[in-house]
Design a protein around this motif. Structure first.
Motif, mmCIF file in Angstrom:
data_model
loop_
_atom_site.group_PDB
_atom_site.id
_atom_site.type_symbol
_atom_site.label_atom_id
_atom_site.label_comp_id
_atom_site.label_asym_id
_atom_site.label_seq_id
_atom_site.Cartn_x
_atom_site.Cartn_y
_atom_site.Cartn_z
ATOM 1 N N SER A 15 0.863 -1.305 -0.014
ATOM 2 C CA SER A 15 -0.191 0.066 -0.094
ATOM 3 C C SER A 15 0.873 1.355 -0.078
ATOM 4 C CB SER A 15 -0.838 -0.064 1.116
ATOM 5 O OG SER A 15 -1.745 -1.085 1.120
ATOM 6 N N ASP A 16 1.869 1.138 0.655
ATOM 7 C CA ASP A 16 2.776 2.250 0.788
ATOM 8 C C ASP A 16 4.376 1.787 0.853
ATOM 9 O OD1 ASP A 16 3.927 5.084 1.156
ATOM 10 O OD2 ASP A 16 2.848 5.168 2.960
ATOM 11 N N LEU A 17 5.217 2.592 0.142
ATOM 12 C CA LEU A 17 6.636 2.187 0.419
ATOM 13 C C LEU A 17 7.488 3.524 0.270
ATOM 14 C CD1 LEU A 17 8.538 -0.429 -1.756
ATOM 15 C CD2 LEU A 17 9.358 1.947 -1.671
ATOM 16 N N THR A 18 8.233 3.669 1.296
ATOM 17 C CA THR A 18 8.703 4.891 1.673
ATOM 18 C C THR A 18 10.508 4.475 1.949
ATOM 19 O OG1 THR A 18 6.966 6.130 2.526
ATOM 20 C CG2 THR A 18 9.147 6.772 2.864
ATOM 21 N N VAL A 19 11.349 5.108 0.966
ATOM 22 C CA VAL A 19 12.738 4.752 1.210
ATOM 23 C C VAL A 19 13.100 5.837 2.357
ATOM 24 C CG1 VAL A 19 14.897 5.013 0.390
ATOM 25 C CG2 VAL A 19 13.410 4.108 -1.213
ATOM 26 N N GLN A 20 13.562 5.254 3.417
ATOM 27 C CA GLN A 20 14.069 6.078 4.675
ATOM 28 C C GLN A 20 15.476 6.523 4.639
ATOM 29 O OE1 GLN A 20 12.096 7.085 6.694
ATOM 30 N NE2 GLN A 20 10.338 6.075 6.381
ATOM 31 N N SER A 21 16.395 5.659 4.096
ATOM 32 C CA SER A 21 17.683 6.087 3.957
ATOM 33 C C SER A 21 18.512 5.273 3.018
ATOM 34 C CB SER A 21 18.646 5.816 5.249
ATOM 35 O OG SER A 21 18.651 4.564 5.585
ATOM 36 N N VAL A 22 19.561 5.776 2.257
ATOM 37 C CA VAL A 22 20.609 5.159 1.326
ATOM 38 C C VAL A 22 21.973 5.399 1.817
ATOM 39 C CG1 VAL A 22 21.123 4.886 -1.179
ATOM 40 C CG2 VAL A 22 18.723 5.474 -0.475
ATOM 41 N N THR A 23 22.562 4.043 2.136
ATOM 42 C CA THR A 23 24.080 4.152 2.159
ATOM 43 C C THR A 23 24.728 3.288 1.208
ATOM 44 O OG1 THR A 23 23.475 4.348 4.663
ATOM 45 C CG2 THR A 23 25.916 3.870 3.899
ATOM 46 N N LEU A 24 25.641 4.111 0.642
ATOM 47 C CA LEU A 24 26.287 3.287 -0.598
ATOM 48 C C LEU A 24 27.650 2.811 -0.179
ATOM 49 C CD1 LEU A 24 24.897 5.111 -3.599
ATOM 50 C CD2 LEU A 24 24.385 3.116 -2.646
ATOM 51 N N ASP A 25 27.790 2.816 1.209
ATOM 52 C CA ASP A 25 29.246 2.471 1.727
ATOM 53 C C ASP A 25 29.504 1.132 1.163
ATOM 54 O OD1 ASP A 25 31.574 2.183 3.018
ATOM 55 O OD2 ASP A 25 30.751 2.703 4.933
ATOM 56 N N ASN A 26 30.438 0.774 0.572
ATOM 57 C CA ASN A 26 30.888 -0.759 0.244
ATOM 58 C C ASN A 26 32.436 -0.871 0.610
ATOM 59 O OD1 ASN A 26 30.320 -2.923 -0.999
ATOM 60 N ND2 ASN A 26 31.559 -2.650 -2.640
ATOM 61 N N SER A 27 32.886 0.010 1.663
ATOM 62 C CA SER A 27 34.239 -0.211 1.849
ATOM 63 C C SER A 27 34.769 -1.499 2.558
ATOM 64 C CB SER A 27 34.527 0.907 3.353
ATOM 65 O OG SER A 27 33.586 0.772 4.292
ATOM 66 N N ASP A 28 33.932 -2.369 3.075
ATOM 67 C CA ASP A 28 34.540 -3.433 3.847
ATOM 68 C C ASP A 28 33.134 -4.775 3.839
ATOM 69 O OD1 ASP A 28 35.837 -5.487 5.143
ATOM 70 O OD2 ASP A 28 36.195 -4.344 6.842
ATOM 71 N N PRO A 29 33.048 -5.109 2.416
ATOM 72 C CA PRO A 29 31.772 -6.222 2.393
ATOM 73 C C PRO A 29 32.259 -7.326 3.304
ATOM 74 C CG PRO A 29 32.528 -5.412 0.178
ATOM 75 C CD PRO A 29 33.663 -4.995 1.136
ATOM 76 N N ALA A 30 33.465 -7.806 3.545
ATOM 77 C CA ALA A 30 33.632 -9.028 4.497
ATOM 78 C C ALA A 30 33.060 -8.789 5.786
ATOM 79 C CB ALA A 30 35.047 -9.443 4.428
ATOM 80 N N ALA A 31 33.083 -7.564 6.403
ATOM 81 C CA ALA A 31 32.553 -7.273 7.443
ATOM 82 C C ALA A 31 31.135 -6.683 7.481
ATOM 83 C CB ALA A 31 33.517 -5.996 8.354
ATOM 84 N N GLY A 32 30.531 -6.844 6.436
ATOM 85 C CA GLY A 32 29.092 -6.348 6.206
ATOM 86 C C GLY A 32 28.975 -4.780 6.011
ATOM 87 N N LEU A 33 29.948 -4.259 5.735
ATOM 88 C CA LEU A 33 29.689 -2.747 5.260
ATOM 89 C C LEU A 33 29.594 -2.772 3.835
ATOM 90 C CD1 LEU A 33 32.595 -1.032 7.302
ATOM 91 C CD2 LEU A 33 30.015 -0.848 7.631
ATOM 92 N N VAL A 34 28.191 -3.006 3.663
ATOM 93 C CA VAL A 34 27.715 -2.958 2.095
ATOM 94 C C VAL A 34 26.825 -1.823 1.869
ATOM 95 C CG1 VAL A 34 28.501 -5.351 1.808
ATOM 96 C CG2 VAL A 34 26.145 -4.778 2.401
ATOM 97 N N PRO A 35 26.379 -1.374 0.618
ATOM 98 C CA PRO A 35 25.518 -0.715 0.257
ATOM 99 C C PRO A 35 24.039 -1.137 1.024
ATOM 100 C CG PRO A 35 26.909 -0.828 -1.495
ATOM 101 C CD PRO A 35 27.098 -1.933 -0.677
ATOM 102 N N THR A 36 23.322 -0.397 1.644
ATOM 103 C CA THR A 36 21.950 -0.516 2.197
ATOM 104 C C THR A 36 21.059 0.505 1.632
ATOM 105 O OG1 THR A 36 22.616 0.358 4.203
ATOM 106 C CG2 THR A 36 22.986 -1.849 3.992
ATOM 107 N N VAL A 37 19.624 0.185 1.761
ATOM 108 C CA VAL A 37 18.719 0.922 1.640
ATOM 109 C C VAL A 37 17.558 0.442 2.675
ATOM 110 C CG1 VAL A 37 16.892 1.770 0.138
ATOM 111 C CG2 VAL A 37 19.069 1.371 -0.814
#
Length: 148
Positions: free
Chosen positions: A61-83
């Motif tokens: 019924s509703d979809l709202t993007v609250q935040s976008v982070t494109l940090d891909n500095s350490d994928p092995a540690a979970g620092l990946v782009p997130t929305v």
């Protein structure tokens, strides 16, 4: 497919696998990863053991993007782009049936509710547009949204 499109696909795949006991659970890997993949697989495996199946379609019924982070500095540690996406879904058309065809849905179920999805891309460097997956989901305590 971007993060918002992936959210729509996520709910569609959950509906499809829930409705078809023979649908491969591996299809979840196209739309979910991390904790959310484990939770959904376990839920659907239990449904199958119990003989449950889903009918109807979940609508957004509703979809709202609250935040976008494109940090891909350490994928092995979970620092990946997130929305972070807040979704109000409508399940007024959805039922869960047991092996005998009787509904197992509580009569007190809210037909509309909010969820916050963490959509992550663990393969951003190689697949910046198609690698998005729902990695975590939480139910939000908010007033139900309007009917879709």
């Amino acid at each position: 497919m971007d993060a918002e499109e992936l959210v729509y696909e996520y709910y569609a795949v959950i509906d499809q696998i829930g409705a078809d006991r023979d649908a491969p659970l591996s299809r979840l890997k196209r739309v979910a990863a991390s904790v959310e993949l484990q939770v959904r697989q376990a839920d659907l495996e239990q449904w199958r053991k119990d003989g449950w199946r889903k009918t109807g379609t979940t609508r957004i019924s509703d979809l709202t993007v609250q935040s976008v982070t494109l940090d891909n500095s350490d994928p092995a540690a979970g620092l990946v782009p997130t929305v972070q996406v807040d979704v109000c879904y409508d399940v007024s058309d959805v039922d869960i049936l047991d092996a005998e065809g009787a509904s197992v849905v509580s009569p007190d179920r809210d037909d509309r509710a909010w969820e916050r999805l963490q959509v992550a891309n663990y393969s951003y460097e190689d697949d910046p547009s198609g690698g998005w997956r729902v990695a975590a989901l939480e139910t939000l305590e908010k007033s139900p949204c309007a009917a879709s």
